[in-house]
Structure formats: C-alpha cells, structure tokens
Design an enzyme around this catalytic site. Structure first.
Site, PDB file in Angstrom:
ATOM      1  NE  ARG A  29     -11.149  13.914  13.832  1.00 11.33           N
ATOM      2  CZ  ARG A  29     -10.517  13.955  15.011  1.00 11.33           C
ATOM      3  NH1 ARG A  29     -10.536  12.083  15.418  1.00 11.33           N
ATOM      4  NH2 ARG A  29     -11.196  14.498  16.298  1.00 11.33           N
ATOM      5  N   GLY A  41      10.967  -6.789  -3.631  1.00 10.85           N
ATOM      6  CA  GLY A  41      10.330  -8.302  -4.651  1.00 10.85           C
ATOM      7  C   GLY A  41       8.672  -8.867  -4.705  1.00 10.85           C
ATOM      8  CG  ASN A  43       5.006  -4.454  -4.142  1.00 10.59           C
ATOM      9  OD1 ASN A  43       4.242  -4.510  -3.106  1.00 10.59           O
ATOM     10  ND2 ASN A  43       6.226  -2.753  -3.436  1.00 10.59           N
ATOM     11  NE  ARG A  90      10.131  -3.163   6.045  1.00 12.35           N
ATOM     12  CZ  ARG A  90      10.900  -2.399   4.644  1.00 12.35           C
ATOM     13  NH1 ARG A  90      10.822  -1.210   5.521  1.00 12.35           N
ATOM     14  NH2 ARG A  90      10.522  -2.910   4.236  1.00 12.35           N
ATOM     15  CB  SER A  92       5.379   1.101   4.496  1.00 14.28           C
ATOM     16  OG  SER A  92       6.952  -0.519   4.648  1.00 14.28           O
ATOM     17  CB  SER A 250      -0.441   5.596  -4.910  1.00  8.02           C
ATOM     18  OG  SER A 250       0.394   5.552  -4.358  1.00  8.02           O
ATOM     19  CG  ASP A 256       8.738  -2.545  -6.695  1.00  5.29           C
ATOM     20  OD1 ASP A 256       9.858  -2.396  -6.700  1.00  5.29           O
ATOM     21  OD2 ASP A 256       8.382  -2.155  -5.241  1.00  5.29           O
ATOM     22  CB  ALA A 293      -3.859  -1.026  -5.369  1.00  6.94           C
TER      23      ALA A 293
END
Length: 312
Positions: A29, A41, A43, A90, A92, A250, A256, A293
């Site tokens: 869950r 790039g 990012n 795609r 991720s 995270s 980047d 983010a």
C-alpha cells in the site's frame, strides 16, 4: 536565446511514492504518487532556472507521458524545446521505504528514436547551441540513437569553441572524453568504470581526476563523492568540498542538482571555490525533497554557509 542549453535524449516522467516496507509477493500500500519531469539535463535546467539562471532544456517526447512531462516543465516555467517523437516517453518509478529510509528505483527503457527523430534533435542542438555559452549533455541514450552521439557533440563543440559539459556513463562517456570536453561530472562509480581501477583512496580518486585534465580529456573534472562531497580539478588547482549532513527524503537528482549549482555559479562569474560550494549546497538541498522535487533556492542559500572548501 539562452546562455545554457541542456540536452536530454532519454527524458522520463518520474513517479515517486512511499510505503512502510518493501516486501516480495506482498501487496504494498503506497502513498499517492508525485510526478515530476525527469532526466539528467531536464533536472539541471530546472535547478538552474530556480537559481535565477538563463537555461533552456531540449528533449524529445511523445505520447501521454510526454505531454505530461512537457506540461510539468511549463508549470515550472522552464524554457524548453520539445522534439515530437512517435514513441511514448518512458516512466521512472521510485518507492521510498520508510522503515529503512532507502529508495527502490525502477528505470524503464526509453522509446526507440527513428533516424529522423534523433536527427531532428541534432539539428535543434546545432541551431540552439551557437548562441549559448554552455551545452550540457546529461543522461543516457535511448535505443536508436548512435552510440557515438556524445562524441559527435564533443567534436562539434570543440570545433566551434563551445563549452560542453557531459554527465553520462559507459561508452557515451568514453566517446565524449576521447574528443575532449570542457567539464565532466562523473560519480565515483562512473569514474571507476571508466578507468577500470578501484579508486579506493582519496589520493587515487584525485589522481584519476587529474589524469583526465592532464590528458586533455576534460578542462574541468567535478567528481561527485556522494555524502563525502566532491572534488573539482582544473589545470591549475584541485579543490575538495565536504558533504553537508541533512535529513534525507530522497537521493534522486542530487548529482544533477550539484552540477546545476556548480554551472549556475560558474556562469555567474564566481571564483571556483565558491562555485564548488554552491554545487555542494544545491546537491544537499535536493536531498530534503521527496522524489525529484529537487532543491529550493532558500535551502541552497542556507546550506551554502555550511560548505567548507579546501585546496589540495
């Protein structure tokens, strides 16, 4: 025209969620997913834009995920040049395990680009790169794109006196370095793979970075060392910056963000030690945010005061 152009040939729509624990065969869950535009790039362009830099992102995109990615970039008011392709962009997918604090990352392959599609990307790069001060090629290559694409880009940049920045791995990295680039930002893992050496000590890591500069493969080497910080090596000096301890939401996009903070500062004309410090601060600030983010400018400014840079 923008001063900085980022090139992301294999962008992604990044999805991020969290669950208490990742277990096989169980129904997990998860929290409501967050969606962000992704790819190296892209990012970089997002962070440079947030810091007040003049940057545009070039990328191919197609299908519903491509439309979502483009809409998210528009919401962030990032200047972009989207090359339409037939395939679906795609996704991720990342799951954050709250019990351990670890991220589980699942990267899908990108859509195959037809010859006309990757050629359209190349033509756009050539058109938009001429007035730019920086060209940033970051991320992997999707199927269908020639393996020597980064090498061709390095050759093009060298012949026209453009500053090419490369953040990739494997054959794409080796090809670009064989032609020579202005700045390369490998992680320690990527540099180990490139050199075939364990690079187990700081002295070995510094020597490997210096070898790239002395061999003419890169004018500047920014070696990302994760929580340990980074090295910045030039023909004249070597700098080391330690990491900044922050609570980690995270780790996605930290490299980047480091590159974006470094480039934004270099483009602003600050001294190399301060530029490296800004890169470290941007990378650390990105750790505070979930998924991709990425960093907030206020956090970058605050953390910049905690970064210590030494000359080696």
């Amino acid at each position: 025209m923008s001063r900085m152009l980022t090139v992301t040939l294999n962008p992604a729509l990044d999805l991020f969620t969290a669950t208490e624990r990742v277990l096989d065969t169980h129904k997990l869950r998860c929290d409501a997913p967050q969606r962000h535009p992704g790819g190296g790039g892209i990012n970089v362009a997002r962070v440079v834009h947030r810091l007040g830099g003049d940057c545009a992102a070039l990328y191919p995109a197609g299908g519903p995920t491509g439309r979502t990615l483009r809409g998210l970039l528009d919401q962030e008011q990032v200047s972009s040049h989207c090359i339409a392709i037939a395939g679906d962009t795609r996704e991720s997918f990342t799951v954050h395990e709250r019990a351990s604090g670890r991220d589980w990352r699942f990267l899908l392959p990108g859509p195959a680009l037809a010859a006309a599609e990757w050629q359209a990307c190349w033509d756009a790069i050539v058109r938009l790169a001429a007035p730019a001060q920086w060209i940033v090629a970051s991320g992997s290559l999707p199927p269908g794109v020639p393996a020597d694409f980064h090498a061709r880009l390095a050759r093009h940049a060298r012949e026209r006196g453009l500053r090419l920045v490369v953040d990739t791995s494997g054959a794409a990295l080796a090809g670009a370095l064989a032609e020579g680039v202005y700045l390369v930002k490998p992680s320690l893992r990527e540099l180990r793979e490139f050199t075939g050496q364990p690079l187990a000590t700081p002295a070995d890591q510094l020597a490997a970075a210096r070898a790239l500069v002395q061999g003419g493969q890169a004018h500047l080497v920014a070696l990302s060392l994760g929580a340990e910080g980074a090295l910045l090596v030039t023909p004249e000096l070597a700098l080391q910056a330690g990491g900044v301890a922050v609570p980690v939401a995270s780790t996605i996009g930290a490299g980047d963000s480091l590159l974006a903070g470094l480039l934004w500062a270099l483009d602003s004309g600050v001294a190399l030690p301060d530029a490296l410090a800004h890169g470290i601060a941007a990378g650390a600030a990105s750790l505070l945010a979930p998924g991709t983010a990425l960093c907030r400018p206020a956090d970058v400014r605050r953390l910049r005061q905690q970064v210590r840079v030494t000359r080696l």
